[in-house]
Design a protein around this motif. Structure first.
Motif, mmCIF file in Angstrom:
data_model
loop_
_atom_site.group_PDB
_atom_site.id
_atom_site.type_symbol
_atom_site.label_atom_id
_atom_site.label_comp_id
_atom_site.label_asym_id
_atom_site.label_seq_id
_atom_site.Cartn_x
_atom_site.Cartn_y
_atom_site.Cartn_z
ATOM 1 N N PHE A 36 0.830 -1.220 0.000
ATOM 2 C CA PHE A 36 0.000 0.000 0.000
ATOM 3 C C PHE A 36 0.860 1.263 0.000
ATOM 4 N N ARG A 37 1.985 1.218 0.783
ATOM 5 C CA ARG A 37 2.725 2.486 1.018
ATOM 6 C C ARG A 37 4.136 2.435 0.464
ATOM 7 N N THR A 191 5.087 -5.293 7.538
ATOM 8 C CA THR A 191 4.051 -4.294 7.796
ATOM 9 C C THR A 191 4.698 -2.981 8.205
ATOM 10 N N SER A 192 4.122 -1.889 7.694
ATOM 11 C CA SER A 192 4.659 -0.550 8.034
ATOM 12 C C SER A 192 4.261 -0.161 9.455
HETATM 13 N N1 APR Z 1 9.331 -8.495 2.585
HETATM 14 C C1 APR Z 1 9.035 -7.920 3.785
HETATM 15 N N2 APR Z 1 8.555 -6.664 3.915
HETATM 16 C C2 APR Z 1 8.383 -5.957 2.780
HETATM 17 C C3 APR Z 1 8.673 -6.476 1.498
HETATM 18 C C4 APR Z 1 9.162 -7.801 1.434
HETATM 19 N N3 APR Z 1 9.479 -8.376 0.255
HETATM 20 N N4 APR Z 1 8.387 -5.512 0.565
HETATM 21 C C5 APR Z 1 7.930 -4.439 1.259
HETATM 22 N N5 APR Z 1 7.939 -4.705 2.578
HETATM 23 C C6 APR Z 1 7.505 -3.842 3.683
HETATM 24 C C7 APR Z 1 7.578 -2.370 3.415
HETATM 25 O O1 APR Z 1 8.850 -1.848 3.793
HETATM 26 C C8 APR Z 1 6.470 -1.833 4.337
HETATM 27 O O2 APR Z 1 6.987 -1.526 5.621
HETATM 28 O O3 APR Z 1 6.137 -4.126 3.881
HETATM 29 C C9 APR Z 1 5.507 -2.997 4.459
HETATM 30 C C10 APR Z 1 4.190 -2.780 3.736
HETATM 31 O O4 APR Z 1 3.551 -1.700 4.383
HETATM 32 P P1 APR Z 1 2.113 -1.214 3.858
HETATM 33 O O5 APR Z 1 2.163 -1.106 2.375
HETATM 34 O O6 APR Z 1 1.747 -0.030 4.681
HETATM 35 O O7 APR Z 1 1.145 -2.453 4.186
HETATM 36 P P2 APR Z 1 0.518 -2.840 5.599
HETATM 37 O O8 APR Z 1 1.466 -2.526 6.719
HETATM 38 O O9 APR Z 1 0.053 -4.228 5.468
HETATM 39 O O10 APR Z 1 -0.754 -1.855 5.671
HETATM 40 C C11 APR Z 1 -1.617 -2.034 6.764
HETATM 41 O O11 APR Z 1 -3.169 -0.468 5.740
HETATM 42 O O12 APR Z 1 -4.122 0.286 3.776
HETATM 43 C C12 APR Z 1 -4.353 -0.468 4.925
HETATM 44 O O13 APR Z 1 -5.873 -2.228 5.188
HETATM 45 C C13 APR Z 1 -4.670 -1.900 4.566
HETATM 46 O O14 APR Z 1 -4.002 -3.932 5.718
HETATM 47 C C14 APR Z 1 -3.522 -2.695 5.191
HETATM 48 C C15 APR Z 1 -3.036 -1.773 6.296
#
Ligand code: APR
Length: 252
Positions: A36-37, A191-192
């Protein structure tokens, strides 16, 4: 030879008594599903307020459904990756002492073989009535009308995910809080850690004296509190980490 980040992790059998895992979009990145981010993240191309809120749905149900059909199509072509499968191995080792909590709605943990992930934000393939909360399969819904109407109460049918501003399923949330607090080891993966209440789980685990391991190429708001951070992708980091845990089991 430099010790890898995983070699530097010091775990005892006592640390493995109860393991809770929180995953986010990052664990599915290597399955080809945008986060997402991140740089090419979904929220970089679209505005969540326009697509992932009840207000957006009632303002333009077709736009919102089209976006979820687009994501469903992306996810339908994706396969679980080594990170998902490594967590299935960990579950087989720990059985009822293992809890998987995911923010992901893509269903890839179940597809990989995880038996009972707590899907805090729901599942994108579920069609749910906004009024009576009944669930329907695609062939029970007439998508020619927008919004599609519930076969049971004629309420509007929406994707079975949790939108911004909506409450999570209280039973799932209660379970996730309890298992995080009881954990002796908490893995925060991909997860962020910015969307609550899921983002509070690592802190709840830490307050319950769990060891925290974060797997994320980037730092997050909980990195400072983690006992170990593995700056790598989950598909790379999880298989050797799970083998390390297996070796500790084998000894004790
Ligand atoms: N392996 C591990 N981590 C990774 C990888 C990878 N290959 N690629 C990216 N990341 C990390 C990024 O650095 C980031 O910190 O995964 C994280 C993804 O963060 P987000 O895109 O914010 O996703 P998430 O944390 O799941 O968002 C939480 O926000 O938009 C809402 O409901 C939606 O469930 C989601 C929630």
């Amino acid at each position: 030879m430099e010790l890898s980040e995983i070699d530097q992790i010091n775990l005892s059998a006592a640390d493995l008594k109860s393991i809770a895992v929180l995953t986010g979009a990052g664990i599915s990145a290597e399955s080809g599903i945008p986060t997402f981010r991140g740089k090419e993240g979904l929220w970089k191309q679209f505005r969540p307020e326009e697509l992932a809120t009840p207000q957006a749905f009632f303002h333009d149900p077709k736009l919102v459904w089209d976006w979820y059909f687009y994501r469903r199509n992306l996810i339908a072509q994706a396969e679980p990756n080594a990170g998902h499968f490594a967590l299935v191995e960990l579950e087989k080792m720990l059985r009822e002492s293992f809890t998987l909590i995911t923010q992901n709605v893509d269903g890839l943990h179940r597809q990989a073989g995880s038996s009972n992930p707590i899907e805090l934000h729901g599942n994108i393939f579920v069609n749910r009535c906004h009024e009576c909360a009944s669930h329907f399969s695609d062939d029970e819904i007439d998508f020619s009308e927008m919004p599609p109407l519930c076969p049971a109460c004629r309420g509007p049918v929406r994707p079975g995910v949790v939108w911004f501003g909506e409450n999570l399923n209280p039973i799932h949330l209660e379970d996730a809080f309890a298992k995080s607090h009881q954990a002796t080891l908490f893995l925060s993966i991909g997860t962020s850690t910015v969307v609550h209440p899921a983002a509070s789980l690592p802190e709840i685990a830490r307050r319950g004296d769990a060891k925290i391991i974060e797997i994320n190429p980037d730092s997050t708001p909980i990195s400072h509190a983690a006992d170990y951070t593995i700056r790598d992708s989950s598909a790379n980091a999880l298989p050797p980490l799970i083998e390390k845990i297996r070796s500790i089991f084998a000894v004790d």
